[in-house]
Write a protein that holds these residues in place. Sequence first.
Motif, mmCIF file in Angstrom:
data_model
loop_
_atom_site.group_PDB
_atom_site.id
_atom_site.type_symbol
_atom_site.label_atom_id
_atom_site.label_comp_id
_atom_site.label_asym_id
_atom_site.label_seq_id
_atom_site.Cartn_x
_atom_site.Cartn_y
_atom_site.Cartn_z
ATOM 1 N N ARG A 159 0.843 -1.180 0.000
ATOM 2 C CA ARG A 159 0.000 0.000 0.000
ATOM 3 C C ARG A 159 0.884 1.238 0.000
ATOM 4 O O ARG A 159 2.012 1.200 0.486
ATOM 5 N N SER A 160 0.373 2.357 -0.512
ATOM 6 C CA SER A 160 1.176 3.561 -0.622
ATOM 7 C C SER A 160 0.407 4.767 -0.122
ATOM 8 O O SER A 160 -0.815 4.863 -0.290
ATOM 9 N N CYS A 161 1.137 5.708 0.493
ATOM 10 C CA CYS A 161 0.542 6.949 0.985
ATOM 11 C C CYS A 161 1.620 8.026 1.030
ATOM 12 O O CYS A 161 2.661 7.829 1.688
ATOM 13 N N ASN A 162 1.433 9.122 0.319
ATOM 14 C CA ASN A 162 2.343 10.274 0.346
ATOM 15 C C ASN A 162 3.784 9.908 0.004
ATOM 16 O O ASN A 162 4.727 10.441 0.587
ATOM 17 N N GLY A 163 3.960 8.995 -0.921
ATOM 18 C CA GLY A 163 5.303 8.615 -1.352
ATOM 19 C C GLY A 163 5.948 7.536 -0.514
ATOM 20 O O GLY A 163 7.063 7.105 -0.813
ATOM 21 N N LEU A 164 5.278 7.085 0.540
ATOM 22 C CA LEU A 164 5.762 5.974 1.347
ATOM 23 C C LEU A 164 4.980 4.718 0.983
ATOM 24 O O LEU A 164 3.781 4.773 0.706
ATOM 25 N N VAL A 165 5.659 3.582 0.995
ATOM 26 C CA VAL A 165 5.043 2.308 0.639
ATOM 27 C C VAL A 165 5.166 1.360 1.822
ATOM 28 O O VAL A 165 6.251 1.195 2.394
ATOM 29 N N ILE A 182 7.071 -6.331 8.338
ATOM 30 C CA ILE A 182 6.451 -5.131 7.786
ATOM 31 C C ILE A 182 7.517 -4.055 7.621
ATOM 32 O O ILE A 182 8.322 -3.822 8.524
ATOM 33 N N CYS A 183 7.508 -3.420 6.478
ATOM 34 C CA CYS A 183 8.516 -2.421 6.147
ATOM 35 C C CYS A 183 7.838 -1.193 5.553
ATOM 36 O O CYS A 183 6.910 -1.328 4.752
ATOM 37 N N ILE A 184 8.272 0.003 5.955
ATOM 38 C CA ILE A 184 7.822 1.246 5.340
ATOM 39 C C ILE A 184 8.991 1.810 4.539
ATOM 40 O O ILE A 184 10.099 1.944 5.058
ATOM 41 N N TRP A 185 8.725 2.156 3.275
ATOM 42 C CA TRP A 185 9.811 2.396 2.319
ATOM 43 C C TRP A 185 9.481 3.575 1.422
ATOM 44 O O TRP A 185 8.332 3.743 1.007
ATOM 45 N N ASN A 186 10.482 4.405 1.141
ATOM 46 C CA ASN A 186 10.350 5.448 0.126
ATOM 47 C C ASN A 186 11.205 5.032 -1.073
ATOM 48 O O ASN A 186 12.428 5.142 -1.033
ATOM 49 N N CYS A 210 11.733 6.418 -3.903
ATOM 50 C CA CYS A 210 12.441 7.504 -4.586
ATOM 51 C C CYS A 210 13.729 7.883 -3.867
ATOM 52 O O CYS A 210 14.753 8.121 -4.508
ATOM 53 N N THR A 211 13.680 7.968 -2.545
ATOM 54 C CA THR A 211 14.888 8.312 -1.782
ATOM 55 C C THR A 211 15.680 7.076 -1.404
ATOM 56 O O THR A 211 16.781 7.185 -0.874
ATOM 57 N N ARG A 212 15.102 5.884 -1.642
ATOM 58 C CA ARG A 212 15.736 4.598 -1.304
ATOM 59 C C ARG A 212 16.071 4.517 0.186
ATOM 60 O O ARG A 212 17.135 4.092 0.591
ATOM 61 N N GLN A 213 15.103 4.919 1.005
ATOM 62 C CA GLN A 213 15.214 4.794 2.453
ATOM 63 C C GLN A 213 14.062 3.949 2.971
ATOM 64 O O GLN A 213 12.973 3.941 2.395
ATOM 65 N N TYR A 214 14.284 3.250 4.067
ATOM 66 C CA TYR A 214 13.247 2.367 4.587
ATOM 67 C C TYR A 214 13.434 2.125 6.086
ATOM 68 O O TYR A 214 14.469 2.438 6.673
ATOM 69 N N LYS A 215 12.391 1.540 6.667
ATOM 70 C CA LYS A 215 12.440 1.158 8.074
ATOM 71 C C LYS A 215 11.635 -0.126 8.247
ATOM 72 O O LYS A 215 10.483 -0.210 7.820
ATOM 73 N N ARG A 216 12.233 -1.117 8.868
ATOM 74 C CA ARG A 216 11.508 -2.348 9.195
ATOM 75 C C ARG A 216 10.915 -2.203 10.589
ATOM 76 O O ARG A 216 11.607 -1.818 11.538
ATOM 77 N N LEU A 217 9.613 -2.501 10.711
ATOM 78 C CA LEU A 217 8.919 -2.316 11.975
ATOM 79 C C LEU A 217 9.058 -3.533 12.875
ATOM 80 O O LEU A 217 9.114 -4.671 12.391
ATOM 81 N N SER A 256 7.700 11.524 -3.372
ATOM 82 C CA SER A 256 7.893 12.543 -2.343
ATOM 83 C C SER A 256 9.260 12.368 -1.693
ATOM 84 O O SER A 256 9.976 11.388 -1.928
ATOM 85 N N LEU A 257 9.601 13.332 -0.836
ATOM 86 C CA LEU A 257 10.823 13.289 -0.034
ATOM 87 C C LEU A 257 10.528 12.866 1.406
ATOM 88 O O LEU A 257 11.412 12.935 2.263
ATOM 89 N N VAL A 258 9.306 12.432 1.670
ATOM 90 C CA VAL A 258 8.892 12.108 3.040
ATOM 91 C C VAL A 258 9.756 10.986 3.607
ATOM 92 O O VAL A 258 10.038 9.988 2.936
ATOM 93 N N SER A 259 10.178 11.150 4.849
ATOM 94 C CA SER A 259 10.946 10.125 5.550
ATOM 95 C C SER A 259 10.429 10.011 6.976
ATOM 96 O O SER A 259 9.724 10.898 7.474
ATOM 97 N N LEU A 260 10.779 8.934 7.644
ATOM 98 C CA LEU A 260 10.366 8.695 9.017
ATOM 99 C C LEU A 260 11.587 8.574 9.915
ATOM 100 O O LEU A 260 12.687 8.230 9.459
ATOM 101 N N GLU A 261 11.389 8.839 11.192
ATOM 102 C CA GLU A 261 12.451 8.634 12.174
ATOM 103 C C GLU A 261 12.879 7.167 12.152
ATOM 104 O O GLU A 261 12.043 6.275 12.177
ATOM 105 N N GLY A 262 14.169 6.952 12.053
ATOM 106 C CA GLY A 262 14.674 5.572 12.016
ATOM 107 C C GLY A 262 14.892 5.039 10.615
ATOM 108 O O GLY A 262 15.324 3.887 10.443
ATOM 109 N N PHE A 263 14.597 5.851 9.590
ATOM 110 C CA PHE A 263 14.867 5.429 8.216
ATOM 111 C C PHE A 263 16.369 5.216 8.008
ATOM 112 O O PHE A 263 17.194 5.968 8.535
ATOM 113 N N LYS A 264 16.705 4.199 7.211
ATOM 114 C CA LYS A 264 18.095 3.992 6.817
ATOM 115 C C LYS A 264 18.152 3.784 5.321
ATOM 116 O O LYS A 264 17.156 3.435 4.681
ATOM 117 N N SER A 265 19.341 3.966 4.769
ATOM 118 C CA SER A 265 19.516 3.895 3.327
ATOM 119 C C SER A 265 19.486 2.456 2.833
ATOM 120 O O SER A 265 20.012 1.565 3.469
#
Length: 355
Positions: A97-103, A113-117, A119-126, A344-353
């Motif tokens: 699923r996608s919302c505001n450039g995050l998947v 479960i992973c939240i991923w951008n 475009c910026t190639r950043q993500y966070k595993r929950l 988008s350029l949206v990122s979350l706290e804890g995102f890594k490349s």
Amino acid sequence: MATKRCNNYLSEELVFIILSYLPVISLLRCKSVCKTWLSIITSPQFIEAHLANSKKKQASVLKASYDWRVLSMDTVEESVKLKLPCERLEGKVRYMRSCNGLVCLSNESYYVICIWNPCTRQYKRLSVPNYAHNVAICLGFGFDCIGNDYKVLRIVRKVIRGRDMSEPEAQLYSANADTWKKIQVPDNIKDSLSTKLKILCGPDISGMLYLGGEGGLVPFDLRNNVFGEIVVLPFPKHVQEKRIKKSKILNFEGSLAMVYESAGDESVLSLWILDDVGLWIKKFNLEMELELDRMYLYLGAQHFLGLNFVFGYKFYNYKKKTTKKLPFPAHLTDVNSVVKFTESLVSLEGFKSQE
């Protein structure tokens, strides 16, 4: 005689506006131009303005094959292959699923479960709650604009000896708090969510998620973290047998929408939207040069994503009544999931490349 000097200076406000219309790939390069541009591009105000401009454009399509060996981002002009951000998801993704450039991506059991951008190639595993003998049956992802928070809704039920033996339980993840908490499920909604092992969850529509339950759609308010009253579908069950649904839940210009066959004419599809007072209204017919058997997404800028069982996925412009194939065509049997994507350029706290 003094020579006039040409003033090529652009104010920071004007630079802000110009940059906010550029694609993410260009902005990532622009960050290296100077400290001023870096400061602008990384500011929360700029990220918000850039996202607002991106939403005015036609969205892209994220499309994945059943074995997840091919994940692509498709527009009317081009197709770009993508690499999954987390090795634990390779070949195992069930949900997207996608919302505001995050998947939001998940494996089949919804425990990875992973939240991923992309475009910026950043993500966070929950970190996901792991209750014994529980199986997740639904996953939703959306944005709380009041709390400025991205949230994941997870519905689970207990399974004993291969059989579903319990009432559904809701768990909600907050990106701001980086924690999960239990959400109360009202009794009348428990019955609706208990009828099927797998429940579909539609996109975030103005801060609401809609789950497909028995007898209608079950709304979840991402701002107040509560379930709402069941939304009855446009037609009674005996009428729906004549007017066949041709879509899942769609987000049409911020309104909940669904596509049905027009009464008495199976070759014409109609778009129905839910208005502010809870009534379903027929918006218009979807007339086209090539018949589409299924509508999957509304991408904005007058374009839908539809499917013809013979010719595959197509972009459809409802104003011009024209269809165009995807640059990277695929047949129905080749595709596991398709979602609307706005860069988008949206990122979350804890995102890594991403590697």
